[in-house]
Design a protein around this motif. Sequence first.
Motif, PDB file in Angstrom:
ATOM      1  N   SER A 120     -12.937 -88.019  79.130  1.00 15.47           N
ATOM      2  CA  SER A 120     -13.580 -89.326  79.186  1.00 15.47           C
ATOM      3  C   SER A 120     -12.568 -90.459  79.282  1.00 15.47           C
ATOM      4  O   SER A 120     -12.913 -91.576  79.604  1.00 15.47           O
ATOM      5  CB  SER A 120     -14.428 -89.539  77.931  1.00 15.47           C
ATOM      6  OG  SER A 120     -13.591 -89.580  76.781  1.00 15.47           O
ATOM      7  N   ASP A 169     -20.446 -87.367  74.561  1.00 17.39           N
ATOM      8  CA  ASP A 169     -19.535 -88.432  75.007  1.00 17.39           C
ATOM      9  C   ASP A 169     -19.250 -88.285  76.498  1.00 17.39           C
ATOM     10  O   ASP A 169     -19.323 -89.239  77.281  1.00 17.39           O
ATOM     11  CB  ASP A 169     -18.197 -88.360  74.261  1.00 17.39           C
ATOM     12  CG  ASP A 169     -18.305 -88.608  72.769  1.00 17.39           C
ATOM     13  OD1 ASP A 169     -17.256 -88.705  72.112  1.00 17.39           O
ATOM     14  OD2 ASP A 169     -19.428 -88.708  72.262  1.00 17.39           O
ATOM     15  N   SER A 173     -21.382 -93.709  72.973  1.00 20.87           N
ATOM     16  CA  SER A 173     -20.491 -93.941  74.111  1.00 20.87           C
ATOM     17  C   SER A 173     -21.083 -94.957  75.086  1.00 20.87           C
ATOM     18  O   SER A 173     -20.376 -95.821  75.600  1.00 20.87           O
ATOM     19  CB  SER A 173     -20.204 -92.626  74.834  1.00 20.87           C
ATOM     20  OG  SER A 173     -19.431 -91.762  74.004  1.00 20.87           O
ATOM     21  N   SER A 216     -13.140 -83.702  75.525  1.00 18.15           N
ATOM     22  CA  SER A 216     -13.562 -85.080  75.741  1.00 18.15           C
ATOM     23  C   SER A 216     -12.412 -85.981  76.145  1.00 18.15           C
ATOM     24  O   SER A 216     -12.612 -87.161  76.399  1.00 18.15           O
ATOM     25  CB  SER A 216     -14.266 -85.612  74.492  1.00 18.15           C
ATOM     26  OG  SER A 216     -15.475 -84.894  74.290  1.00 18.15           O
ATOM     27  N   LYS A 244     -20.569 -98.231  73.467  1.00 21.47           N
ATOM     28  CA  LYS A 244     -19.138 -98.553  73.481  1.00 21.47           C
ATOM     29  C   LYS A 244     -18.707 -99.160  74.813  1.00 21.47           C
ATOM     30  O   LYS A 244     -17.895-100.081  74.843  1.00 21.47           O
ATOM     31  CB  LYS A 244     -18.330 -97.281  73.199  1.00 21.47           C
ATOM     32  CG  LYS A 244     -16.823 -97.414  73.330  1.00 21.47           C
ATOM     33  CD  LYS A 244     -16.146 -96.073  73.088  1.00 21.47           C
ATOM     34  CE  LYS A 244     -14.640 -96.133  73.316  1.00 21.47           C
ATOM     35  NZ  LYS A 244     -14.017 -94.772  73.113  1.00 21.47           N
ATOM     36  N   TYR A 245     -19.295 -98.666  75.898  1.00 20.00           N
ATOM     37  CA  TYR A 245     -18.900 -99.136  77.226  1.00 20.00           C
ATOM     38  C   TYR A 245     -19.835-100.219  77.758  1.00 20.00           C
ATOM     39  O   TYR A 245     -19.845-100.520  78.937  1.00 20.00           O
ATOM     40  CB  TYR A 245     -18.766 -97.956  78.188  1.00 20.00           C
ATOM     41  CG  TYR A 245     -17.594 -97.075  77.841  1.00 20.00           C
ATOM     42  CD1 TYR A 245     -17.771 -95.807  77.280  1.00 20.00           C
ATOM     43  CD2 TYR A 245     -16.284 -97.555  77.987  1.00 20.00           C
ATOM     44  CE1 TYR A 245     -16.687 -95.024  76.911  1.00 20.00           C
ATOM     45  CE2 TYR A 245     -15.192 -96.775  77.622  1.00 20.00           C
ATOM     46  CZ  TYR A 245     -15.402 -95.519  77.087  1.00 20.00           C
ATOM     47  OH  TYR A 245     -14.322 -94.753  76.714  1.00 20.00           O
ATOM     48  N   VAL A 247     -20.119 -90.894  79.718  1.00 19.63           N
ATOM     49  CA  VAL A 247     -19.102 -91.446  80.618  1.00 19.63           C
ATOM     50  C   VAL A 247     -19.385 -91.047  82.057  1.00 19.63           C
ATOM     51  O   VAL A 247     -19.289 -91.859  82.985  1.00 19.63           O
ATOM     52  CB  VAL A 247     -17.698 -90.984  80.189  1.00 19.63           C
ATOM     53  CG1 VAL A 247     -16.650 -91.322  81.247  1.00 19.63           C
ATOM     54  CG2 VAL A 247     -17.321 -91.627  78.856  1.00 19.63           C
TER      55      VAL A 247
END
Length: 165
Positions: A12, A147, A47, A9, A50-51, A151
């Motif tokens: 990412s 994750d 994820s 990961s 998070k973004y 991404v």
Amino acid sequence: MATQLKNLSDFSTAGEIPSAAGYSFGIVVAEWNAEITNALYQGAYDSLIKYGAKPENIHSYGVPGSFELTTGAELLLKNKKLDAIITLGCVIQGETRHFDFICAAVANGVTNVAIKYSKPVIFGVLTTDNQQQAIDRAGGKHGNKGDEAAVTAIKMAKLNETLIG
Ligand SMILES: Nc1c(NC[C@H](O)[C@H](O)[C@H](O)CO)[nH]c(=O)[nH]c1=O
Ligand SMILES: CC(=O)[C@@H](O)COP(=O)(O)O
């Protein structure tokens, strides 16, 4: 093997990750090996948030097994306005060649759905020799494929938006 030397990961963090705030995502999760696929799902969902993705723009559905991920992705893109689909599954080698047929079918299937709808459909399916390899890639020592899939979905949604204009 290269895998043994790194957390997969880490991928990412390579390159700039765009904001997910303006995009809508579908997540299709296989119920086979649920203890693994649930971890993949949590990684993908967390994820996306998070973004910058909004919870109301993440549409999640379960399907029985990885073989059905293709149909799940098709149904989502046919019936909802989405910017990217994430497919999550875990196929573990058994005694027979069934593993080979499932893995090939879902890899080819999701590719064909992506082409049909000109939308990113991300292959977030673990295809492992044993359960430990799956555990290692669903939040273990080799990261979380969920994750990575999230991404990838964000990056591809941005690319699609950029090229379509
Ligand atoms: N053995 C695994 C399966 N098998 C089920 C298939 O995916 C499919 O649901 C069935 O063949 C009916 O069409 N699925 C996984 O996701 N992982 C496995 O290890
Ligand atoms: C990938 C599979 O379908 C597999 O887990 C089923 O096991 P078997 O090949 O022993 O029937």
